[in-house]
Design an enzyme around this catalytic site. Structure first.
Site, short mmCIF file in Angstrom:
data_model
loop_
_atom_site.label_atom_id
_atom_site.label_comp_id
_atom_site.label_asym_id
_atom_site.label_seq_id
_atom_site.Cartn_x
_atom_site.Cartn_y
_atom_site.Cartn_z
N ASP A 92 0.80 -1.24 0.00
CA ASP A 92 0.00 0.00 0.00
C ASP A 92 0.82 1.28 0.00
O ASP A 92 0.27 2.36 0.13
CB ASP A 92 -0.98 0.06 1.21
CG ASP A 92 -2.25 -0.72 0.90
OD1 ASP A 92 -2.46 -1.07 -0.28
OD2 ASP A 92 -3.02 -0.99 1.83
N LYS A 120 3.59 1.00 -4.81
CA LYS A 120 4.46 0.38 -5.82
C LYS A 120 3.73 0.27 -7.16
O LYS A 120 4.26 0.66 -8.19
CB LYS A 120 4.88 -1.04 -5.37
CG LYS A 120 5.72 -1.05 -4.10
CD LYS A 120 6.14 -2.46 -3.72
CE LYS A 120 4.98 -3.33 -3.29
NZ LYS A 120 4.36 -2.92 -2.02
N THR A 121 2.51 -0.28 -7.12
CA THR A 121 1.76 -0.48 -8.35
C THR A 121 1.40 0.85 -9.00
O THR A 121 1.54 1.02 -10.21
CB THR A 121 0.48 -1.30 -8.06
OG1 THR A 121 0.84 -2.41 -7.24
CG2 THR A 121 -0.16 -1.79 -9.32
N HIS A 138 9.82 -7.64 -3.03
CA HIS A 138 11.12 -8.30 -2.91
C HIS A 138 11.03 -9.82 -3.04
O HIS A 138 12.03 -10.47 -3.24
CB HIS A 138 11.80 -7.91 -1.60
CG HIS A 138 10.96 -8.12 -0.40
ND1 HIS A 138 10.30 -7.10 0.22
CD2 HIS A 138 10.66 -9.24 0.27
CE1 HIS A 138 9.61 -7.59 1.24
NE2 HIS A 138 9.82 -8.88 1.30
#
Ligand code: GDP
Length: 478
Positions: free
Chosen positions: A88, A91-92, A136
Site C-alpha cells: 500500500d 508500488k503499483t 522483494h
C-alpha cells in the site's frame, strides 16, 4: 558417461590409490586405469567430502561464464529497475505512473500489455526497463535461481506512513544483493506527509540519503498526482550512468524468463528480458528444460517485432512448454542441439535433487578466500520478540573476529516466512530461529531449497554454535 579412476583422482586432487581403496570398500574391484560410471563417481566424490559437479558436453557449450564478450563489442544498454516497498505504499501506482511517462507509447498507438516488464523512453531519450512485478519476493526468488537481472532498486516509502516491516525487508534484500537503491518518498500530496522523518528513520537502517550527506538518491514523488516523476527518472538515469551498463548486442541472444504462462490460444508464452545479444524471430533456443524456435516476438506495447536487443522485455511464442521465472534462455545453432541440451537438463534436474549438497563452510571459505578479504558469515535471524532479536544480533556481532564477520542479512519478529527462506538460500545463509518455527509455506520451500535451519531457545547456545561453525570446528553439514 564414464570416467577413469585416474582422471577422477586428478580432478579431486586425491591419490588414485586412495580412490581404489575406497572403491574396494564399496565392493568394487577396479584399478586406476579402469573406468567407473557417473553414479559411482558421484558416490566416491561424496565419500571424500567433496561437492559433486557434473559437467557434460551439452552444458559446457552454453556455459555463459566461459564466453565473456570482448570489451570492444560492448554497447551501452538500458538499466533494469525493480520497485520494492511495503504494501500500500504505492508500488503499483508508481509503476503505472512511470509507464505513463513513456514518450514512445503514444506514437506507436499500441495498447498497454502487462507482460511482466516494460520499457520507457524518457523525454531526454534515455531508455529504462521496469520489472512489472513489484516486491522483494519476486526479486529474491529470481536471485535464488541465479538471475541477477535488476540493476537498480527503487524503494518506495509512503511519506504518511514511514518505515514498515516490508520496507525494512526490502532494504535488507537489496543490500544482500549488492544492488544500488534509490528512495522514492511517495504520497507527498497527502496531509501528514513527513518526508524528513523518513530520511531520518532510514539512517537507522544505514540507508543514508543525499539530503543527509549520504550517497543514496532520494526523490519526493506522488504517484497519484504524478508529481516529480521526471526527477525520479533523472535519478535512475544518473545511477545507470554511474553503473556504466553495457552488453554485446551482436551475438546469439541470452535472456532471463521474467514471467511464463500457458495461454489458451497461443500455447506456452514466456516474457524474456534479453541480457545480451539480439533475439530474433526464427532463432532456435533452450530455456531451462524446454526448447523451441521463436515463432513470434511481441513487445510491451503489444506490437509484433522482429528482434529484441539487450535490456528489452519481449514475449516469446514457440516454446515446447512453460519454463520457470528466473531461468535462462540461450539461443543455440540448431534444433537437434536444443533438444539435446533440454533433455540433458531434464535428466540433470532429476539427479540434482540428490546430488547437490547445500553450501557449507568449507565451500564458503574457499570461495571467499580467493577474494582475499574479510570472510562474512551470513545469517537470517527470526525470533519471538523484538528484545530477543536485538540481543541476538548484538551477541552475533560480538563473536565476529578480524578474519570472519557475522553478517545479519535480515532480522525480525515472527515465524520464519518464505521471504526469509528465499533470502537465505540466495545468499547460502542458515536461518536462525529463536523460539520460532517456519510457517507451512516456508517449510515446503526449505525442503526444496535445502536451506539450513537452526533452532535455539537459549542465546548462549546460539552464539556457541555459530562461533563453532565460524571456527570451522563443525564438519560439513548435510
Ligand atoms: P502497493 O500495494 O505498494 O502496490 O500500493 P498501491 O499502488 O496499490 O497503492 C495503495 C493505495 O495508495 C492506493 O489506494 C493508491 O491509490 C494510493 N496511492 C498510491 N500512491 C499515492 C500517492 O502518491 N498519493 C496518494 N494520496 N495516494 C496514493
Amino acid at each position: 558417461e564414464a570416467i577413469t579412476v585416474q582422471e577422477l583422482s586428478k580432478r579431486m586432487g586425491e591419490k588414485g590409490a586412495d580412490l581404489v581403496k575406497t572403491l574396494f570398500k564399496m565392493d568394487m574391484m577396479v584399478t586406476v586405469n579402469q573406468t567407473i560410471d557417473a553414479d559411482t563417481a558421484e558416490l566416491l566424490v561424496e565419500e571424500f567430502g567433496h561437492i559433486v559437479k557434473r559437467v557434460s558436453e551439452a552444458d559446457v557449450e552454453i556455459d555463459t561464464n566461459k564466453d565473456v564478450d570482448p570489451e570492444e563489442t560492448l554497447k551501452p544498454r538500458a538499466p533494469v529497475v525493480t520497485i520494492m516497498g511495503h504494501v500500500d505504499h504505492g508500488k503499483t501506482s508508481l509503476l503505472d505512473a512511470l509507464r505513463g511517462t513513456d514518450v514512445v507509447a503514444g506514437e506507436a498507438g499500441g495498447i498497454t500489455q502487462h507482460i511482466g516488464a516494460y520499457k520507457v523512453t524518457t523525454k531526454d531519450g534515455a531508455e529504462i526497463t521496469f520489472l512489472d512485478t513489484p516486491g522483494h519476493e519476486a526479486f529474491t526468488e529470481m536471485r535464488a535461481r541465479g538471475a541477477n537481472v535488476t540493476d537498480i532498486v527503487i524503494l518506495v516509502v509512503a511519506a504518511d506512513d514511514g518505515l514498515m516491516p516490508q520496507t525494512i525487508e526490502a532494504i535488507n534484500h537489496t543490500k544482500a544483493a549488492g544492488v544500488p537503491m534509490i528512495v522514492a518518498i511517495n504520497k507527498i500530496d497527502k496531509d501528514g506527509a513527513n518526508p524528513q522523518k523518513i530520511r531520518e528513520r532510514l539512517l537507522e537502517h544505514e540507508v543514508i540519503v543525499e539530503a543527509m550527506s549520504g550517497d543514496v538518491q532520494d526523490v519526493e514523488v506522488s504517484a497519484l498526482k504524478k508529481l516529480n516523476l521526471d526527477k525520479l527518472l533523472d535519478a535512475i538515469a544518473l545511477q545507470a550512468e554511474l553503473l556504466e551498463l553495457k552488453a554485446n548486442p551482436d551475438r546469439a541472444a541470452e535472456g532471463t524468463v521474467v514471467e511464463a504462462k500457458l495461454d489458451k490460444g497461443r500455447g506456452p508464452v514466456a516474457t524474456i528480458l534479453v541480457n545480451r545479444g539480439t533475439l530474433k524471430v526464427g532463432d532456435v533456443f533452450v530455456v531451462g528444460t524446454e526448447s523451441g524456435k521463436v515463432r513470434a516476438l511481441i513487445d510491451d506495447k503489444g506490437k509484433q517485432v522482429k528482434t529484441a536487443g539487450p535490456a528489452s522485455p519481449v514475449e516469446v511464442l514457440g516454446l515446447s512448454g512453460v519454463p520457470s521465472a528466473g531461468e535462462t534462455l540461450s539461443v543455440v545453432e540448431n534444433e537437434a542441439r536444443a533438444r539435446e541440451v533440454a533433455s540433458y537438463r531434464q535428466e540433470q534436474a532429476t539427479s540434482r535433487r540428490t546430488a547437490i549438497a547445500p553450501a557449507n563452510l568449507d565451500t564458503m571459505f574457499s570461495a571467499l578466500a580467493d577474494k582475499a578479504k574479510v570472510i562474512e558469515y551470513p545469517v537470517v535471524v527470526k525470533a519471538d520478540v523484538q528484545g530477543s532479536v536485538e540481543a541476538i544480533v548484538n551477541a552475533l556481532n560480538k563473536i565476529s573476529t578480524d578474519d570472519i564477520k557475522v553478517r545479519v542479512l535480515h532480522s525480525g519478529v515472527g515465524a520464519i516466512t518464505e521471504s526469509d527462506v528465499t533470502l537465505a538460500s540466495a545468499s547460502n545463509a542458515p536461518i536462525i530461529g529463536f523460539n520460532v518455527r517456519p510457517n507451512p509455506k516456508a517449510r515446503q520451500l526449505v525442503a526444496r531449497e535445502k536451506t539450513r535451519l537452526k533452532y535455539f531457545d537459549v542465546i548462549y547456545d546460539l552464539t556457541d554454535d555459530i562461533r563453532k561453525e565460524m571456527a570451522g570446528e563443525l564438519g560439513p553439514e548435510f
